[in-house]
Design an enzyme around this catalytic site. Sequence first.
Site, PDB file in Angstrom:
ATOM      1  N   ASP A   7       1.539   4.598   2.311  1.00 26.21           N
ATOM      2  CA  ASP A   7       1.230   5.202   3.619  1.00 26.21           C
ATOM      3  C   ASP A   7       1.653   6.661   3.613  1.00 26.21           C
ATOM      4  OD1 ASP A   7       0.611   2.574   5.086  1.00 26.21           O
ATOM      5  OD2 ASP A   7       2.626   2.199   4.326  1.00 26.21           O
ATOM      6  N   ASP A  22      -3.216   4.448   2.725  1.00 27.03           N
ATOM      7  CA  ASP A  22      -3.556   4.812   4.108  1.00 27.03           C
ATOM      8  C   ASP A  22      -3.142   6.251   4.346  1.00 27.03           C
ATOM      9  OD1 ASP A  22      -4.447   2.281   4.640  1.00 27.03           O
ATOM     10  OD2 ASP A  22      -2.716   1.671   5.844  1.00 27.03           O
ATOM     11  N   ASP A  69       0.851  -1.185   0.000  1.00 27.08           N
ATOM     12  CA  ASP A  69       0.000   0.000   0.000  1.00 27.08           C
ATOM     13  C   ASP A  69       0.887   1.235   0.000  1.00 27.08           C
ATOM     14  OD1 ASP A  69       1.104   0.114   2.511  1.00 27.08           O
ATOM     15  OD2 ASP A  69      -0.787   0.259   3.589  1.00 27.08           O
TER      16      ASP A  69
HETATM   17  P1  UTP Z   1       2.251  -1.289   6.619  1.00 29.81           P
HETATM   18  O1  UTP Z   1       1.377  -2.404   7.059  1.00 29.81           O
HETATM   19  O2  UTP Z   1       1.823  -0.513   5.436  1.00 29.81           O
HETATM   20  O3  UTP Z   1       3.709  -1.896   6.426  1.00 29.81           O
HETATM   21  O4  UTP Z   1       2.408  -0.336   7.859  1.00 29.81           O
HETATM   22  P2  UTP Z   1       4.884  -1.505   5.441  1.00 29.81           P
HETATM   23  O5  UTP Z   1       6.121  -1.636   6.226  1.00 29.81           O
HETATM   24  O6  UTP Z   1       4.623  -0.188   4.776  1.00 29.81           O
HETATM   25  O7  UTP Z   1       4.851  -2.698   4.419  1.00 29.81           O
HETATM   26  P3  UTP Z   1       4.294  -2.733   2.928  1.00 29.81           P
HETATM   27  O8  UTP Z   1       5.475  -2.349   2.098  1.00 29.81           O
HETATM   28  O9  UTP Z   1       3.162  -1.762   2.797  1.00 29.81           O
HETATM   29  O10 UTP Z   1       3.862  -4.141   2.715  1.00 29.81           O
HETATM   30  C1  UTP Z   1       3.426   0.646   8.002  1.00 29.81           C
HETATM   31  C2  UTP Z   1       3.616   1.003   9.436  1.00 29.81           C
HETATM   32  O11 UTP Z   1       2.489   1.725   9.902  1.00 29.81           O
HETATM   33  C3  UTP Z   1       2.057   1.244  11.125  1.00 29.81           C
HETATM   34  C4  UTP Z   1       2.484  -0.213  11.146  1.00 29.81           C
HETATM   35  O12 UTP Z   1       2.697  -0.653  12.451  1.00 29.81           O
HETATM   36  C5  UTP Z   1       3.749  -0.217  10.323  1.00 29.81           C
HETATM   37  O13 UTP Z   1       4.887  -0.080  11.159  1.00 29.81           O
HETATM   38  N1  UTP Z   1       0.599   1.403  11.241  1.00 29.81           N
HETATM   39  C6  UTP Z   1      -0.228   0.986  10.243  1.00 29.81           C
HETATM   40  C7  UTP Z   1       0.066   1.982  12.350  1.00 29.81           C
HETATM   41  O14 UTP Z   1       0.824   2.364  13.262  1.00 29.81           O
HETATM   42  N2  UTP Z   1      -1.301   2.149  12.466  1.00 29.81           N
HETATM   43  C8  UTP Z   1      -2.147   1.722  11.493  1.00 29.81           C
HETATM   44  O15 UTP Z   1      -3.372   1.886  11.629  1.00 29.81           O
HETATM   45  C9  UTP Z   1      -1.594   1.125  10.344  1.00 29.81           C
HETATM   46 MN    MN Z   2       2.782   0.209   3.695  1.00 24.99          MN
END
Ligand code: UTP
Ligand code: MN
Length: 491
Positions: free
Chosen positions: A327, A415, A325
Site C-alpha cells: 500500500d 494499491d 499487498d
Molecule cells: P490492507 O487490506 O492492505 O491491510 O489495507 P493491511 O493491514 O495492509 O494487511 P496486509 O498486510 O496487506 O494483509 C490497509 C489499510 O488501508 C485501508 C484499510 O482499511 C486498511 O486499514 N484501505 C484499503 C482503505 O482505507 N481504502 C481502500 O480502498 C483500501
Molecule cells: Mn496491505
Amino acid sequence: MLGLRKRSKPAGEVSVSRREETKFRDVRIFLVERKMGRSRRSFLTQLARSKGFTVEDFLSETVTHVVSEDRQPSSLWPWLKASSLRNLSMKQVLDISWFTDSMRDGRPVPVETRHLIQDSWTEVSSPAPAMVSQYACKRRTETENHNKMFTDAFEVLAENYEFSEMEGPCLAFRRAASVLKSLPSAVESLRAAQDLPCLGEHTKAVMEEILRCGRSFEVEKILSDERFQTLKLFTSVFGVGPKTAEKWHRRGLRSFSEVLAEPSIHLNRMQQSGFLHYGDISRAVSKAEARAVGNIIDEAVRAITPDAMLTLTGGFRRGKEFGHDVDLIVTAAEPGREQNLLSEIIDSLKKQGILLFCEYQASTFDTTKLPSHRFEAMDHFAKCFLILRLEGSRVDEGLHSAEGDSRNWRAVRVDLVSPPADHFAFTLLGWTGSRQFERDLRRFARLERRMLLDNHALFDKTKKEFLTATTEKDIFDHLGLEYIEPWQRNA
Ligand code: UTP
Ligand code: MN
C-alpha cells in the site's frame, strides 16, 4: 401495578436525560473525599457533570478513574484495598492534576505517568496490569501475538459469521481477538480474562474449551465444513467477495476448475487477473519485495514530478514482515497536481512493461460538497489497484517464491492512493490500519467525542467544523488520545 409504574417512570426519565448529557462514556470518575473535603468534592462533582463527565457518588465496580487530592500512596491505597473491589487493578488511580487538566480541556485528557498515584507495595512486587480499554485505538498492539491460539480460533468464527452476513457476532469475535492481541503475555486461565473488555459468553466458552482441551470443537467443525471451505477458497481470489462466492456455491460449484468451466459465469476483469496470477498473489509479499516495489514506483514518480512524495503504508508501515499487498500513498506539493499523478504513473509502468493489471478510480473527492455527513469506509481520493510484475533482480534478498518455481519474477498486488497534500495525514492514518484499529478510531471519535473521522477529514459535530491536521499526531491530539506509533496499531 399502576402505582408501581407511576413510581418507576420518573426515575427512568432522570437516568435517560442524564445519559444524554454524558459525553465521555468510557470514563466514570470517583472523587475521594479524604483531604478534599465534602464541600470541595461536591463543587468539583457539579463542575465535572456540567461539562458532560460522569461522576459516581460511590466507589463501585463501574468506576474507571479514581481521583484523589491525597497524593500519599501509603494512606490512599490501604483505604482503596479495604473497599474489596474485584477489579481494583483495572482502575486508574489518579492525582487531582488529571482532573483539573480534564476540566480545563473540557474532555478527559490522556493519562500520563505524572498523574498516577501508584501503590508502592504492588510496584515493587508485581506491576498492576494497566486497564485494557474497549477501544483498540487506546491500546498498544505490536506484531507479536501471545494469544494466537485464541485469536486464530476467533478469526475462523468471525469469518464464518461474515459468510452468513451476521455482522454483530462477526464484529464481536474480531473485537475479542483484538483485545487478546494487545496483551503482553498469554492468557492462561479464564480468571485472568475476567476483567478484560469485549469478551462475551460465547467468546469465553470458546476460550475455556481451548484452555481445557487445546482446541475448540466448534472451530474444528467449521473448518471441516464444506461450505466454509469453498467460500474461503473462492474469496481468496482477487476480485471475489463473499457475495460472489456465495452465488457460485449456491450454483453447486466447488472448485476453481468448475467455476472456470461453467459457461454461464462471466468473470470481470479483476477476477480474470485474479485467476491468472492466483499462485503469485495468494502468496505473501515480503518486506524486501515491498521495498523493491516502493523503489520502482518512486523512480516512476520522480521522473514525473521531482517534488512528489511516496509513503509506504498498510501492514508494512506497522512493522509486519509479510503482507498480502503493498500500500502506497503519493502526494504532490503543487495543489491540484494529484488529479493526474496516478494516470501518469500508470502510463510509466505500462511503458516499462510491468503492468499486469490496473483498475483506476478517479477522484470523487469534492471539497465544495463538504461537510458531507456520509462518512464512508472507502475513500474518494484517486486510487488504483494494480498487479505488477516484479523482477527478482530488483529484490535485495531475492523473491519470496513458491518451491520449485524457477521464474525470475513474480506478480505482486499494489494499491496506490493520491490525496491532496492537505489531507495527507488523514489518508496516512486511514491506510496504515489495522482495519480493527481504524474501526475503533472511528467508533471512539463518534461515541466519545461526537466527531466524525474517515480517510479524508475529522469533523467536530459540536463545533460544526472540520479540524485540520498535518501529522497523525495532530489527529490523535484532536481526539484527546495518546499517540500510538504505527507499529503499535496491529490491533
Ligand atoms: P490492507 O487490506 O492492505 O491491510 O489495507 P493491511 O493491514 O495492509 O494487511 P496486509 O498486510 O496487506 O494483509 C490497509 C489499510 O488501508 C485501508 C484499510 O482499511 C486498511 O486499514 N484501505 C484499503 C482503505 O482505507 N481504502 C481502500 O480502498 C483500501
Ligand atoms: Mn496491505
